[in-house]
Scaffold this motif. Structure first.
Motif: not given
Length: 473
Positions: A30-55
């Motif tokens: 079950g490798d997914c976010i399922g049943e994402f309803r109207p108004g729903d929020r989902k944090i998919i990354l929350d990290t301290a820095g310094p750093g960089q998103i590459d992809h």
């Protein structure tokens, strides 16, 4: 994009590689976010820095008939503790899939794979103190499932690197300008980007829904740097700015410019997607930049312009205009391009939050020993003896033949279902275990404001799928 092939040989002992993804932490599939309803929020990354998103890789699955999901799902990115998103863009548009359409293409920083919902982004996104990325359902329907990877590094010394930004802008009724009056100052031009700060503009997507006679390529690009009164950079036409010439005649995609969608409408209009990346030639600014396009076509004709601007600047933006909600932000629909399907199927789980009476007890359930695949989802309703109504969205107004696939084995006694309280059909339980059974016809229902109302009654009711077939007669 992020580094040359030569740079791959450099060893960075202080840098750690990471991935945030939608993988199933239990070890299942079950490798997914399922049943994402109207108004729903989902944090998919929350990290301290310094750093960089590459992809970033992402793909989305919608329930049948949900043809606006790419415009409904919003991605937001926050850098260095700011409470204002530096990126707030519909997911489809962010990855170049304009008009809520899907198509494959390849460019240097953004690409969509042979599977035309395999969305990839390679823009480097450095951060100094922190990074937070979230998804938000801005639409009116539940999104079936979402899968994602965010590949990033921490420990990187970001130094003077700017912060990645993206801005969404749309004008649905953009009339042509008065070409009789010389336009030397960019008055009433379409604005792709207008921001204060120091940084560099690195390009844009433009999605044009043009009407017959509304060829949009003649207007000059005008770019004003550091509050200049006249354009610092002045081009020779919109098609020229997007690095083509003499119009666009077929779809193509190159590393730094392209036209991956060029689709005629049946009424003589056209759906177009174009992009231009200032990667070898970024446009620098120290205080302010305003990137604009003339719209040089007859004033009586209105086209629909949507754009995504990409840039880097030293500090996060201080404010931004909100994205319109739900239907207000949907692309236009045309019979030849976005036809209303004659049959749609709505998963019962989508109705969880559509009960006409908020006191109705409705739960989205999963069968199959916790298997979270969309096909395993259904709706469990504690309706009691009073009918409970649920609102089902339909893609076009009209009369629909409606049938329901009950989930047997959860009924406690008989239940009733129908399209009117006084015309509900009696459904007897037939099995002892939780299983789907054959569809049961409920008759013809007429949509009102894009909705059909389904009524149910009974102590416990299970619904897997609602099928709606548009009656063309």
């Amino acid at each position: 994009m992020g580094q040359s092939l030569e740079g791959l040989a450099t060893i960075w002992p202080e840098v750690q590689s990471h991935r945030s993804s939608s993988f199933d932490g239990s070890g299942g599939n079950g490798d997914c976010i399922g049943e994402f309803r109207p108004g729903d929020r989902k944090i998919i990354l929350d990290t301290a820095g310094p750093g960089q998103i590459d992809h970033i890789w992402m793909t989305v699955s919608a329930f049948p008939g949900h043809d606006t999901f790419l415009r409904d799902l919003i991605v937001r990115m926050y850098w260095d503790g700011s409470n204002v998103p530096s990126v707030e863009v519909p997911v489809g548009d962010f990855f170049g899939l304009g008009h809520a359409r899907t198509y494959a293409y390849q460019s240097a920083p953004v690409a969509v794979g042979e599977s035309d919902r395999a969305m990839n982004c390679y823009w480097p996104m450095p951060f100094h103190k922190s990074a937070r990325v979230e998804l938000y359902n801005n639409g009116t329907r539940t999104i079936r499932s979402m899968y994602y990877h965010i590949d990033y590094e921490t420990g990187t010394e970001t130094g003077q690197k700017g912060l990645f930004h993206a801005a969404y802008h749309r004008e649905r009724n953009l009339h042509g300008q008065d070409v009789v009056v010389p336009n030397l100052l960019g008055k009433d031009n379409y604005v792709i980007l207008d921001t204060e700060g120091a940084g560099q503009y690195v390009g844009c997507f433009l999605f044009v829904d043009s009407n017959r006679g509304g060829w949009w390529g003649e207007g000059d690009d005008m770019i004003f740097i550091d509050h200049s009164e006249k354009p610092t950079i002045n081009g020779t036409g919109s098609e020229d700015y997007f690095n083509n010439a003499w119009g666009f005649h077929k779809a193509f995609s190159y590393p730094f410019y392209g036209c991956p969608l060029l689709e005629p409408r049946g009424d003589g209009g056209m759906l177009t997607t174009v992009y231009r990346w200032h990667i070898p030639d970024p446009i620098r600014f120290q205080k302010h930049i305003r990137v604009t396009l003339e719209h040089d076509w007859p004033p009586k004709i209105a086209n629909d312009f949507t754009s995504i601007a990409f840039w880097y600047q030293r500090d996060p933006v201080k404010s931004r205009e909100p994205i319109p909600r739900g239907r207000e932000n949907w692309p236009n629909r045309y019979p030849s391009t976005l036809p209303a399907p004659t049959m749609i199927e709505v998963n019962g789980a989508e109705l969880k939050d559509t009960a006409l009476d908020p006191a109705t007890s409705a739960l989205a359930k999963i069968d199959g020993n916790g298997d979270d695949r969309p096909s395993r989802r259904w709706l469990r309703v504690l309706a009691g003896h009073q009918p409970a109504g649920f609102s089902v969205n339909v893609p076009a107004e009209g009369n629909y033949s409606v049938s329901v696939q009950p989930v047997d084995g959860v009924f406690e006694g008989t239940v009733r279902m129908g399209l009117a309280v006084d015309k509900m059909r009696l459904i007897e339980p037939v099995g002892g275990r939780v299983t789907r059974r054959a569809f049961v016809g409920l008759g013809i229902g007429k949509s009102v404001d894009g909705k059909i109302i389904l009524y149910v009654s009974g102590k416990v009711v299970g619904i897997h799928t609602i099928k709606l077939e548009l009656n063309r007669d």
